[in-house]
Write a protein that holds these residues in place. Structure first.
Motif, PDB file in Angstrom:
ATOM      1  N   TRP A 271       9.079  11.807  27.187  1.00  0.00           N
ATOM      2  CA  TRP A 271       9.561  11.719  25.806  1.00  0.00           C
ATOM      3  C   TRP A 271       8.511  11.051  24.925  1.00  0.00           C
ATOM      4  CZ3 TRP A 271      10.572   7.541  22.593  1.00  0.00           C
ATOM      5  CH2 TRP A 271      11.299   7.823  21.426  1.00  0.00           C
ATOM      6  N   ALA A 272       7.884   9.970  25.416  1.00  0.00           N
ATOM      7  CA  ALA A 272       6.861   9.279  24.624  1.00  0.00           C
ATOM      8  C   ALA A 272       5.662  10.181  24.358  1.00  0.00           C
ATOM      9  CB  ALA A 272       6.427   8.005  25.347  1.00  0.00           C
ATOM     10  N   VAL A 273       5.285  10.992  25.358  1.00  0.00           N
ATOM     11  CA  VAL A 273       4.201  11.960  25.165  1.00  0.00           C
ATOM     12  C   VAL A 273       4.589  12.952  24.066  1.00  0.00           C
ATOM     13  CG1 VAL A 273       2.946  13.869  26.232  1.00  0.00           C
ATOM     14  CG2 VAL A 273       3.259  11.725  27.495  1.00  0.00           C
ATOM     15  N   GLU A 274       5.834  13.406  24.095  1.00  0.00           N
ATOM     16  CA  GLU A 274       6.296  14.376  23.106  1.00  0.00           C
ATOM     17  C   GLU A 274       6.355  13.777  21.693  1.00  0.00           C
ATOM     18  OE1 GLU A 274      10.027  15.435  24.780  1.00  0.00           O
ATOM     19  OE2 GLU A 274       9.178  16.898  26.193  1.00  0.00           O
ATOM     20  N   GLN A 275       6.402  12.454  21.590  1.00  0.00           N
ATOM     21  CA  GLN A 275       6.404  11.793  20.275  1.00  0.00           C
ATOM     22  C   GLN A 275       4.992  11.636  19.702  1.00  0.00           C
ATOM     23  OE1 GLN A 275       9.554  11.423  19.034  1.00  0.00           O
ATOM     24  NE2 GLN A 275       9.958  12.362  21.047  1.00  0.00           N
ATOM     25  N   GLY A 276       3.997  12.121  20.438  1.00  0.00           N
ATOM     26  CA  GLY A 276       2.634  12.049  19.947  1.00  0.00           C
ATOM     27  C   GLY A 276       1.895  10.783  20.346  1.00  0.00           C
ATOM     28  N   LEU A 277       2.274  10.175  21.467  1.00  0.00           N
ATOM     29  CA  LEU A 277       1.578   9.004  21.979  1.00  0.00           C
ATOM     30  C   LEU A 277       0.648   9.406  23.116  1.00  0.00           C
ATOM     31  CD1 LEU A 277       4.506   6.430  22.036  1.00  0.00           C
ATOM     32  CD2 LEU A 277       2.363   6.116  20.793  1.00  0.00           C
ATOM     33  N   THR A 278      -0.513   8.780  23.190  1.00  0.00           N
ATOM     34  CA  THR A 278      -1.353   8.897  24.375  1.00  0.00           C
ATOM     35  C   THR A 278      -0.837   7.863  25.369  1.00  0.00           C
ATOM     36  OG1 THR A 278      -3.259   9.503  23.012  1.00  0.00           O
ATOM     37  CG2 THR A 278      -3.704   8.809  25.269  1.00  0.00           C
ATOM     38  N   VAL A 279      -0.229   8.331  26.452  1.00  0.00           N
ATOM     39  CA  VAL A 279       0.524   7.447  27.347  1.00  0.00           C
ATOM     40  C   VAL A 279      -0.233   7.212  28.647  1.00  0.00           C
ATOM     41  CG1 VAL A 279       2.682   7.116  28.616  1.00  0.00           C
ATOM     42  CG2 VAL A 279       2.708   8.231  26.356  1.00  0.00           C
ATOM     43  N   PHE A 280      -0.358   5.936  28.998  1.00  0.00           N
ATOM     44  CA  PHE A 280      -0.896   5.505  30.284  1.00  0.00           C
ATOM     45  C   PHE A 280       0.183   4.703  31.002  1.00  0.00           C
ATOM     46  CE2 PHE A 280      -4.471   6.045  27.461  1.00  0.00           C
ATOM     47  CZ  PHE A 280      -5.502   6.540  28.250  1.00  0.00           C
ATOM     48  N   VAL A 281       0.229   4.845  32.319  1.00  0.00           N
ATOM     49  CA  VAL A 281       1.163   4.070  33.130  1.00  0.00           C
ATOM     50  C   VAL A 281       0.406   3.465  34.303  1.00  0.00           C
ATOM     51  CG1 VAL A 281       3.132   4.175  34.703  1.00  0.00           C
ATOM     52  CG2 VAL A 281       3.252   5.328  32.507  1.00  0.00           C
ATOM     53  N   VAL A 282       0.695   2.213  34.571  1.00  0.00           N
ATOM     54  CA  VAL A 282       0.119   1.543  35.737  1.00  0.00           C
ATOM     55  C   VAL A 282       1.032   1.779  36.940  1.00  0.00           C
ATOM     56  CG1 VAL A 282      -0.288  -0.723  36.775  1.00  0.00           C
ATOM     57  CG2 VAL A 282      -1.178  -0.206  34.495  1.00  0.00           C
ATOM     58  N   SER A 283       0.463   2.285  38.017  1.00  0.00           N
ATOM     59  CA  SER A 283       1.185   2.464  39.279  1.00  0.00           C
ATOM     60  C   SER A 283       0.669   1.403  40.250  1.00  0.00           C
ATOM     61  CB  SER A 283       0.942   3.866  39.844  1.00  0.00           C
ATOM     62  OG  SER A 283       1.537   4.002  41.126  1.00  0.00           O
ATOM     63  N   TRP A 284       1.479   0.365  40.473  1.00  0.00           N
ATOM     64  CA  TRP A 284       1.061  -0.749  41.316  1.00  0.00           C
ATOM     65  C   TRP A 284       1.061  -0.353  42.788  1.00  0.00           C
ATOM     66  CZ3 TRP A 284      -0.770  -4.537  38.383  1.00  0.00           C
ATOM     67  CH2 TRP A 284      -0.229  -4.732  37.110  1.00  0.00           C
ATOM     68  N   LYS A 285       0.148  -0.908  43.531  1.00  0.00           N
ATOM     69  CA  LYS A 285       0.111  -0.676  44.968  1.00  0.00           C
ATOM     70  C   LYS A 285       1.145  -1.564  45.657  1.00  0.00           C
ATOM     71  CE  LYS A 285      -3.008  -0.792  48.986  1.00  0.00           C
ATOM     72  NZ  LYS A 285      -4.366  -1.173  49.458  1.00  0.00           N
ATOM     73  N   SER A 286       1.935  -0.979  46.548  1.00  0.00           N
ATOM     74  CA  SER A 286       2.868  -1.769  47.339  1.00  0.00           C
ATOM     75  C   SER A 286       2.063  -2.710  48.229  1.00  0.00           C
ATOM     76  CB  SER A 286       3.741  -0.847  48.196  1.00  0.00           C
ATOM     77  OG  SER A 286       4.648  -1.592  48.975  1.00  0.00           O
ATOM     78  N   ALA A 287       2.450  -3.972  48.270  1.00  0.00           N
ATOM     79  CA  ALA A 287       1.638  -4.987  48.948  1.00  0.00           C
ATOM     80  C   ALA A 287       1.499  -4.708  50.438  1.00  0.00           C
ATOM     81  CB  ALA A 287       2.248  -6.364  48.735  1.00  0.00           C
ATOM     82  N   ASP A 288       0.302  -4.917  50.924  1.00  0.00           N
ATOM     83  CA  ASP A 288       0.023  -4.919  52.361  1.00  0.00           C
ATOM     84  C   ASP A 288      -0.819  -6.155  52.642  1.00  0.00           C
ATOM     85  OD1 ASP A 288      -2.497  -4.278  51.398  1.00  0.00           O
ATOM     86  OD2 ASP A 288      -2.382  -2.177  52.001  1.00  0.00           O
TER      87      ASP A 288
END
Length: 593
Positions: A271-288
């Motif tokens: 939805w945010a992309v469709e509103q005209g935003l350049t969207v980045f998301v951080v995908s955290w690594k599950s701890a090991d």
């Protein structure tokens, strides 16, 4: 009283008729069961108190509730009323089909709980005992507020676990299903239970119905940056132009990022992309073990700030919009204070907080899990690995709503042997992440227990003392009215600490549904109040209610902090700028276990 019979769906009897002798027998059985439950709890608490110990981390004082303040008299008089209704319901003044307010419980909604006199007695006896035990907590003297809440939580957990609906031979629906299927339902339920025991986690949904990257977390994009702590995803634009200022979303590392990208209909990311935003998301690594020593400094500086600087450099922009969800919002507040202290606050144009807390003085039931015993347990569970298995955190959150997230599934999956329904939200909920033990212990100790984040200079980031009062970054603060993880009262406290312009929005529903509520769904509502309010109650008292999703209100607010646009080509398309595509979204880290 005439003998009664309960029939299955085909009209066949599945439970024997009751005569007077049967009723006398079962009256004695239920009465003895009541007495045994009360004696067991009283003896356990008395023994613990004599030894100077606590039961399950709770104060060893509960035995007093069963022998003081006239409560037993109330209990036994109400018990006599049950027996009278059991033997002569009409003489007791009841109308057919009439139920007390306390009986309006989803666990006992099926007609079988009332149509059969024995199960009706079991149901009402359980509700009576539960009510008595919880009232006993409220009547105890000598407890401070925290002790009373701890004891109430422990007692509620106990009575929920002891519900007759959770046991095969005291649940008429289970017995009916077992007889109807000639035992096949019990065998199937046993198969479900053994599978869950093997994986060490309660299953809530059909896990085979979903695949990350195919029908969940499937918004098109690329991983364009990777560190040992996180992957940075950039999503493909769908509009010819985009806002100059990009958006970076920081999800909580307690769960996978795709709560905001469940499917096309629910996805905030799409939805945010469709509103005209350049969207980045951080995908955290599950701890090991490689992340065993990770601290708040790592998440704030090597995670959040690193991602912000990466995006600024890749797009050649001065600042970014940010979103922090839950614990990521807490750490984002620390980052904003750090930026203010180091004279670099202009890197963040605006900060949005989804159900996040900075002041933990009203943090709700999760605070009950934070004491020396619990902190020591975390260390024991982590062991030499240095990280906490995510299944333990999942269990903690499930316990907060044990009746809905634990026992209802025990009944449906194990006792009734029902098939798992496909539900993307529950798939995400069961897709747990591990947590670095060092960070998790410090988080509970420094924030939940000692509330240091709102004490000027009590915490430091990168060696720099921080003070939330120095934060002047425009903030959009969203809270869920029914949130049991970040209560709205607790989220509201953020308004008392930041110095910059702030918009507070109270959304209908809770920690997840209050956030993941797309406009197309037409669900819930939200409240806004443009006047100054000193408390949440004052805010609500003068608030305007708007039906539906708060997302349109947020995007209007975002555009109010920079409406300039640029073409969505070049670096605005993932992999076409300085940072080349590493792999397709959602990337490897979200799939790592």
């Amino acid at each position: 009283m005439a003998s009664q019979n309960t029939s299955g769906p085909n009209g066949t009897s599945w439970f024997p008729s009751f005569g007077l002798e049967d009723m006398q027998h079962w009256t004695g059985v239920i009465g003895r069961a009541q007495q045994m439950m009360l004696e067991q709890m009283s003896e356990a608490m008395t023994a613990a108190e004599a030894g100077g110990q606590a039961v399950g981390g709770m104060p060893a004082m509960f035995g007093e509730t069963l022998g003081k303040a006239g409560a037993p008299g109330d209990f036994w008089s109400q018990s006599l009323g049950l027996w009278q209704r059991f033997l002569t319901p009409q003489a007791a003044g009841e109308k057919p089909g009439e139920t007390a307010a306390a009986d309006k419980d989803r666990r006992f909604a099926a007609a079988q709980w009332r149509d059969n006199p024995l199960f009706d007695l079991i149901r009402q006896s359980y509700l009576l005992i539960s009510d008595q035990m919880l009232k006993g907590v409220d009547s105890l003297a000598g407890l401070d507020a925290r002790q009373r809440e701890q004891l109430r939580f422990a007692t509620q957990t106990f009575v929920d676990a002891m519900s007759p609906s959770n046991f095969a031979f005291t649940n008429p629906q289970v017995m009916e299903k077992a007889i109807e299927t000639r035992g096949a339902s019990l065998l199937k339920g046993l198969e479900h239970m053994l599978a869950d025991l093997e994986k060490g986690q309660l299953t809530h949904t059909d896990t085979q119905a979903f695949e990350v990257g195919r029908n969940i977390a499937a918004t098109p994009g690329k991983v364009i940056h990777e560190t040992p702590l996180y992957q940075l995803i950039q999503y493909t634009p769908t509009t010819a132009t985009v806002l100059d200022t990009p958006l970076i979303i920081f999800p909580p590392w307690i769960n996978r990022f795709y709560i905001l990208d469940l499917n096309p209909e629910k996805s905030f990311v799409r939805w945010a992309v469709e509103q005209g935003l350049t969207v980045f998301v951080v995908s955290w690594k599950s701890a090991d073990e490689s992340l065993a020593g990770t601290t708040m400094d790592d998440y704030v500086l090597n995670g959040m700030l690193n991602a912000i600087d990466t995006v600024r450099g890749a797009l050649n922009v001065e600042s970014v919009h940010t979103i922090g969800y839950c614990v990521a919002g807490t750490n984002m507040a620390a980052l904003l204070a750090y930026l203010a202290a180091t004279g670099t606050a202009d890197k963040v144009k605006s900060a949005t907080f989804f159900t996040a807390q900075v002041d933990f003085s009203r943090s709700g039931e999760l605070q009950l899990f934070v004491d020396d015993q619990q902190l020591e347990l975390i260390g024991q569970l982590a062991g030499d690995k240095g990280y906490l298995d995510g299944r333990y955190m999942a269990l903690t959150f499930n316990l907060l709503r044990g009746r809905d997230l634990i026992w209802s599934y025990v009944v449906n999956n194990y006792l009734l042997g029902q098939d798992y329904p496909p539900f993307d939200l529950l798939f995400w909920n069961g897709d747990t992440t591990n947590l670095p033990q060092t960070w998790h212990r410090a988080y509970l100790q420094d924030l939940y227990r000692d509330n240091k984040l709102v004490q000027p200079g009590a915490l430091a980031v990168g060696g720099v003392p921080i003070d939330l009062r120095s934060v002047r970054t425009p903030a959009y603060v969203q809270a869920g009215r029914e949130d049991h993880i970040a209560p709205p009262d607790s989220v509201w406290k953020m308004t008392e600490h930041f110095a910059g312009p702030l918009r507070f929005v109270l959304a209908g529903s809770g920690h997840i549904a209050g956030v993941v509520n797309p406009p197309s769904a037409g669900k819930y509502q939200y409240w806004t109040n443009d006047r100054q309010a000193a408390t949440l109650d004052a805010f609500i008292g003068g608030a305007q209610e708007t039906k539906g999703s708060w997302w349109p209100d947020w995007i209007e607010w975002i555009r109010g902090h920079g409406a300039g646009e640029t073409k969505s080509s070049g670096a605005r398309t993932p992999g076409k700028g300085r940072l080349k595509a590493i792999e397709d979204a959602p990337g490897r880290y979200v799939r790592m276990r």
